[in-house]
Motif scaffolding. Structure first.
Motif, PDB file in Angstrom:
ATOM      1  N   VAL A  28      -2.088   2.142   7.496  1.00 29.55           N
ATOM      2  CA  VAL A  28      -1.491   3.137   6.596  1.00 29.55           C
ATOM      3  C   VAL A  28      -2.188   4.491   6.755  1.00 29.55           C
ATOM      4  O   VAL A  28      -1.542   5.536   6.775  1.00 29.55           O
ATOM      5  CB  VAL A  28      -1.563   2.650   5.129  1.00 29.55           C
ATOM      6  CG1 VAL A  28      -1.151   3.762   4.170  1.00 29.55           C
ATOM      7  CG2 VAL A  28      -0.676   1.425   4.941  1.00 29.55           C
ATOM      8  N   GLY A  29      -3.507   4.458   6.894  1.00 35.83           N
ATOM      9  CA  GLY A  29      -4.254   5.707   7.027  1.00 35.83           C
ATOM     10  C   GLY A  29      -4.156   6.343   8.398  1.00 35.83           C
ATOM     11  O   GLY A  29      -4.515   7.520   8.571  1.00 35.83           O
ATOM     12  N   SER A  30      -3.676   5.589   9.392  1.00 34.76           N
ATOM     13  CA  SER A  30      -3.659   6.081  10.767  1.00 34.76           C
ATOM     14  C   SER A  30      -2.473   6.991  11.069  1.00 34.76           C
ATOM     15  O   SER A  30      -2.504   7.733  12.063  1.00 34.76           O
ATOM     16  CB  SER A  30      -3.639   4.903  11.750  1.00 34.76           C
ATOM     17  OG  SER A  30      -4.829   4.150  11.649  1.00 34.76           O
ATOM     18  N   LEU A  48       0.829  -1.204   0.000  1.00 34.59           N
ATOM     19  CA  LEU A  48       0.000   0.000   0.000  1.00 34.59           C
ATOM     20  C   LEU A  48       0.866   1.257   0.000  1.00 34.59           C
ATOM     21  O   LEU A  48       0.500   2.277  -0.597  1.00 34.59           O
ATOM     22  CB  LEU A  48      -0.940   0.008   1.208  1.00 34.59           C
ATOM     23  CG  LEU A  48      -2.126  -0.950   1.139  1.00 34.59           C
ATOM     24  CD1 LEU A  48      -2.829  -1.036   2.490  1.00 34.59           C
ATOM     25  CD2 LEU A  48      -3.119  -0.510   0.067  1.00 34.59           C
ATOM     26  N   GLY A  49       2.015   1.178   0.682  1.00 33.14           N
ATOM     27  CA  GLY A  49       2.952   2.299   0.656  1.00 33.14           C
ATOM     28  C   GLY A  49       3.449   2.579  -0.748  1.00 33.14           C
ATOM     29  O   GLY A  49       3.671   3.729  -1.140  1.00 33.14           O
ATOM     30  N   VAL A  50       3.624   1.514  -1.525  1.00 36.00           N
ATOM     31  CA  VAL A  50       4.041   1.662  -2.924  1.00 36.00           C
ATOM     32  C   VAL A  50       2.931   2.308  -3.746  1.00 36.00           C
ATOM     33  O   VAL A  50       3.158   3.243  -4.520  1.00 36.00           O
ATOM     34  CB  VAL A  50       4.421   0.289  -3.529  1.00 36.00           C
ATOM     35  CG1 VAL A  50       4.723   0.424  -5.018  1.00 36.00           C
ATOM     36  CG2 VAL A  50       5.614  -0.296  -2.788  1.00 36.00           C
ATOM     37  N   LEU A 110      -5.985  -7.278   4.889  1.00 32.36           N
ATOM     38  CA  LEU A 110      -5.905  -6.170   3.933  1.00 32.36           C
ATOM     39  C   LEU A 110      -6.590  -4.923   4.487  1.00 32.36           C
ATOM     40  O   LEU A 110      -6.038  -3.813   4.412  1.00 32.36           O
ATOM     41  CB  LEU A 110      -6.548  -6.583   2.604  1.00 32.36           C
ATOM     42  CG  LEU A 110      -6.636  -5.486   1.526  1.00 32.36           C
ATOM     43  CD1 LEU A 110      -5.255  -4.959   1.181  1.00 32.36           C
ATOM     44  CD2 LEU A 110      -7.346  -6.021   0.293  1.00 32.36           C
ATOM     45  N   VAL A 111      -7.786  -5.089   5.037  1.00 28.92           N
ATOM     46  CA  VAL A 111      -8.514  -3.942   5.601  1.00 28.92           C
ATOM     47  C   VAL A 111      -7.737  -3.349   6.776  1.00 28.92           C
ATOM     48  O   VAL A 111      -7.647  -2.119   6.918  1.00 28.92           O
ATOM     49  CB  VAL A 111      -9.932  -4.367   6.048  1.00 28.92           C
ATOM     50  CG1 VAL A 111     -10.640  -3.217   6.763  1.00 28.92           C
ATOM     51  CG2 VAL A 111     -10.750  -4.815   4.851  1.00 28.92           C
ATOM     52  N   TYR A 112      -7.156  -4.207   7.610  1.00 35.03           N
ATOM     53  CA  TYR A 112      -6.384  -3.712   8.747  1.00 35.03           C
ATOM     54  C   TYR A 112      -5.137  -2.966   8.273  1.00 35.03           C
ATOM     55  O   TYR A 112      -4.728  -1.976   8.883  1.00 35.03           O
ATOM     56  CB  TYR A 112      -5.988  -4.876   9.662  1.00 35.03           C
ATOM     57  CG  TYR A 112      -5.355  -4.433  10.957  1.00 35.03           C
ATOM     58  CD1 TYR A 112      -6.109  -3.760  11.910  1.00 35.03           C
ATOM     59  CD2 TYR A 112      -4.013  -4.672  11.220  1.00 35.03           C
ATOM     60  CE1 TYR A 112      -5.535  -3.339  13.106  1.00 35.03           C
ATOM     61  CE2 TYR A 112      -3.435  -4.259  12.413  1.00 35.03           C
ATOM     62  CZ  TYR A 112      -4.204  -3.593  13.348  1.00 35.03           C
ATOM     63  OH  TYR A 112      -3.627  -3.167  14.517  1.00 35.03           O
TER      64      TYR A 112
END
Length: 307
Positions: free
Chosen positions: A184-186, A125-127, A177-179
């Motif tokens: 990432v959003g936190s 997700l960072g990518v 995946l949801v976690y």
């Protein structure tokens, strides 16, 4: 050479942080075992999740109130409050519900191995979101993690311990995946609110949504189960929810998220030991080897993360 060594206070801080994360990992490892024990009493997924969160809610409300008196008021825009609420719903409602649902179908030990795919999701997700580059070491870590999951997963396809291994694996991996999206959003919200207050607010919002889900699903009919269900739900609330969420926050504060992920990777080993002890689950050699590969992959991701 003594001048190059870290101060004693720094070493003490590090080892205290490592111990806090280690204890949190043990508490989190209990989750699957307690859920499987509760399912023996024919409780449905949303009712069990609701009991866990409702029992945990007073602790988070109390801590949030204490923090509001001790710390300056939170200055967030309406959009940021909505984002915080959405992240809380994703991390502690959607991801948790999928995880609980997966445990209807697969063993606690396999669930914990599959769930540890989430660090690779965080990396990927960072990518996608931030355009970060993946180096060779990180790519090796991802390959090791997924290889380990395959090695551990395949022998379970025909196992009598699983009700529906593919369906259970689907829900657990989707939960991971949801976690990962939640984690990432936190980052931004934690920087603005603080880790403890952020955890409290996220848990409170998630609990409200879970209660609404339960109300729609079965009219909040939560008083028809045997006494052991409530005892297990209370243990989940305290030992698997309240205590480890704050232990991990304090541990990360002392040793950083990269080192914390390394220490926390001991979690699946704890779960395997607990599952064989309390649930009589049979752990195969392939599952053990797969676990080691997954842990090594997570270790590499965490080790690179602290650089």
């Amino acid at each position: 050479m003594t001048g190059l060594q870290p101060p004693s206070s720094s070493r003490t801080t590090y080892w205290i942080g490592a111990l806090l994360v280690f204890l949190a990992a043990f508490c989190f490892a209990l989750k699957g075992v307690l859920i499987k024990l509760a399912y023996q009493y024919q409780i449905d997924t949303i009712s069990l999740l609701t009991l866990r969160m409702v029992f945990a809610l007073p602790f988070y409300v109390f801590i949030a109130l204490k923090l509001s008196k001790r710390l300056p008021p939170v200055q967030l825009s309406t959009r940021n409050w909505l984002m915080l609420a959405l992240l809380g719903i994703m991390g502690y409602y959607i991801a948790s519900y999928m995880n609980f649902l997966g445990l209807v179908y697969i063993t606690a030990s396999l669930e914990r191995i599959l769930l540890f795919v989430y660090p690779t999701f965080v990396l990927l997700l960072g990518v996608v979101i931030y355009g970060r580059k993946v180096n060779r070491l990180q790519l090796l870590a991802v390959l090791l993690t997924y290889s380990g999951i395959i090695v551990a997963f395949v022998p379970n396809i025909g196992s009598g311990q699983q009700k529906d291994v593919f369906l259970g694996a689907f829900w657990v991996i989707l939960s991971g995946l949801v976690y990962a999206v939640y984690l990432v959003g936190s980052d931004t919200m934690i920087a603005r609110v603080g880790s403890q207050r952020y955890t409290c607010y996220a848990m409170i919002v998630a609990t409200l949504v879970i209660v609404i889900h339960c109300l729609i699903a079965n009219g909040l009919d939560l008083f028809r189960f045997p006494a052991p269900v409530y005892q297990l739900a209370l243990l989940m609330a305290v030992l698997v929810t309240v205590i480890p969420t704050f232990l991990i926050a304090e541990g990360i504060k002392r040793i950083g998220s990269g080192n914390a992920s390394i220490v926390a990777s001991i979690g699946p080993i704890f779960t395997i030991i607990l599952a064989t002890t309390f649930l009589d689950e049979t752990i195969t050699l392939y599952q053990f080897l797969g676990t080691l590969l997954v842990l090594f992959g997570v270790f590499l991701i965490g080790w690179k993360g602290r650089k």
